[in-house]
Design a protein around this motif. Structure first.
Motif, PDB file in Angstrom:
ATOM      1  N   LEU A   7       4.826   0.892  27.152  1.00 48.58           N
ATOM      2  CA  LEU A   7       4.363  -0.111  26.191  1.00 48.58           C
ATOM      3  C   LEU A   7       5.269  -1.335  26.140  1.00 48.58           C
ATOM      4  O   LEU A   7       4.875  -2.379  25.628  1.00 48.58           O
ATOM      5  CB  LEU A   7       4.264   0.516  24.794  1.00 48.58           C
ATOM      6  CG  LEU A   7       3.315   1.715  24.671  1.00 48.58           C
ATOM      7  CD1 LEU A   7       3.411   2.313  23.282  1.00 48.58           C
ATOM      8  CD2 LEU A   7       1.896   1.317  25.009  1.00 48.58           C
ATOM      9  N   ILE A   8       6.505  -1.211  26.659  1.00 51.26           N
ATOM     10  CA  ILE A   8       7.462  -2.320  26.638  1.00 51.26           C
ATOM     11  C   ILE A   8       7.100  -3.302  27.752  1.00 51.26           C
ATOM     12  O   ILE A   8       6.855  -2.898  28.884  1.00 51.26           O
ATOM     13  CB  ILE A   8       8.894  -1.790  26.832  1.00 51.26           C
ATOM     14  CG1 ILE A   8       9.246  -0.834  25.702  1.00 51.26           C
ATOM     15  CG2 ILE A   8       9.897  -2.937  26.873  1.00 51.26           C
ATOM     16  CD1 ILE A   8      10.561  -0.122  25.897  1.00 51.26           C
ATOM     17  N   PRO A   9       7.066  -4.610  27.448  1.00 56.40           N
ATOM     18  CA  PRO A   9       6.750  -5.600  28.502  1.00 56.40           C
ATOM     19  C   PRO A   9       7.766  -5.549  29.646  1.00 56.40           C
ATOM     20  O   PRO A   9       8.939  -5.237  29.458  1.00 56.40           O
ATOM     21  CB  PRO A   9       6.831  -6.942  27.771  1.00 56.40           C
ATOM     22  CG  PRO A   9       6.717  -6.612  26.333  1.00 56.40           C
ATOM     23  CD  PRO A   9       7.236  -5.234  26.144  1.00 56.40           C
ATOM     24  N   GLU A  10       7.297  -5.869  30.839  1.00 56.00           N
ATOM     25  CA  GLU A  10       8.127  -5.813  32.045  1.00 56.00           C
ATOM     26  C   GLU A  10       9.338  -6.742  31.932  1.00 56.00           C
ATOM     27  O   GLU A  10      10.426  -6.419  32.416  1.00 56.00           O
ATOM     28  CB  GLU A  10       7.289  -6.180  33.269  1.00 56.00           C
ATOM     29  CG  GLU A  10       8.022  -6.042  34.578  1.00 56.00           C
ATOM     30  CD  GLU A  10       8.415  -4.618  34.896  1.00 56.00           C
ATOM     31  OE1 GLU A  10       9.449  -4.433  35.556  1.00 56.00           O
ATOM     32  OE2 GLU A  10       7.707  -3.696  34.485  1.00 56.00           O
ATOM     33  N   SER A  11       9.161  -7.910  31.300  1.00 57.12           N
ATOM     34  CA  SER A  11      10.281  -8.849  31.182  1.00 57.12           C
ATOM     35  C   SER A  11      11.422  -8.263  30.355  1.00 57.12           C
ATOM     36  O   SER A  11      12.590  -8.530  30.631  1.00 57.12           O
ATOM     37  CB  SER A  11       9.800 -10.160  30.555  1.00 57.12           C
ATOM     38  OG  SER A  11       9.254  -9.903  29.269  1.00 57.12           O
ATOM     39  N   ARG A  14      13.343  -5.433  32.394  1.00 60.07           N
ATOM     40  CA  ARG A  14      14.229  -5.907  33.464  1.00 60.07           C
ATOM     41  C   ARG A  14      15.584  -6.370  32.957  1.00 60.07           C
ATOM     42  O   ARG A  14      16.459  -6.686  33.755  1.00 60.07           O
ATOM     43  CB  ARG A  14      13.551  -7.056  34.216  1.00 60.07           C
ATOM     44  CG  ARG A  14      12.577  -6.557  35.252  1.00 60.07           C
ATOM     45  CD  ARG A  14      12.112  -7.654  36.153  1.00 60.07           C
ATOM     46  NE  ARG A  14      10.812  -8.096  35.680  1.00 60.07           N
ATOM     47  CZ  ARG A  14      10.400  -9.335  35.576  1.00 60.07           C
ATOM     48  NH1 ARG A  14      11.179 -10.302  35.935  1.00 60.07           N
ATOM     49  NH2 ARG A  14       9.211  -9.633  35.123  1.00 60.07           N
ATOM     50  N   ILE A  15      15.780  -6.433  31.652  1.00 62.28           N
ATOM     51  CA  ILE A  15      17.070  -6.857  31.094  1.00 62.28           C
ATOM     52  C   ILE A  15      18.112  -5.788  31.426  1.00 62.28           C
ATOM     53  O   ILE A  15      17.911  -4.608  31.135  1.00 62.28           O
ATOM     54  CB  ILE A  15      16.974  -7.060  29.572  1.00 62.28           C
ATOM     55  CG1 ILE A  15      16.027  -8.213  29.254  1.00 62.28           C
ATOM     56  CG2 ILE A  15      18.360  -7.327  28.983  1.00 62.28           C
ATOM     57  CD1 ILE A  15      15.753  -8.387  27.779  1.00 62.28           C
TER      58      ILE A  15
END
Length: 109
Positions: A7-11, A14-15
């Motif tokens: 559910l977490i956005p890909e951006s 990537r952090i």
């Protein structure tokens, strides 16, 4: 917890969330220097003003600054990553089983 990750956005995924050992040492040293520096300056300023609250405000400001500088894994704390070894695959063999309880009791007799 595993059901939340998709559910977490890909951006955001990537952090980077890691810090190498050398970076941890730098972060700890930076944290200690900032806290001690603000404590000394805060004590002197509080003594001059004759208000303990001024000392506490300076300490709180130093704590906030040190948290902002040392808690996130900034790129300056990720300069020397560890060289990990490659995974070595061993041929699959039959797992060795422990002797059963019956076999142990037969040996004792």
């Amino acid at each position: 917890m595993e059901y939340i990750i998709p559910l977490i956005p890909e951006s955001i995924r990537r952090i980077p969330t890691h810090m190498d050992f050398e970076g941890q040492r730098k972060a700890e040293k930076t944290f200690q220097v900032i806290i001690v520096l603000f404590a000394v300056v805060g004590f002197i300023w509080g003594y001059v003003c004759q208000q303990f609250s001024q000392t506490m405000y300076m300490m709180l400001a130093g704590f906030a600054l040190s948290c902002v500088l040392t808690l996130p894994p900034w790129p300056m704390y990720r300069t020397k990553p560890l060289p990990w070894l490659k995974v070595q695959r061993e041929p699959e063999s039959e797992p060795q089983t422990a002797p059963s309880i019956q076999q142990k009791t037969k040996r004792r007799k």
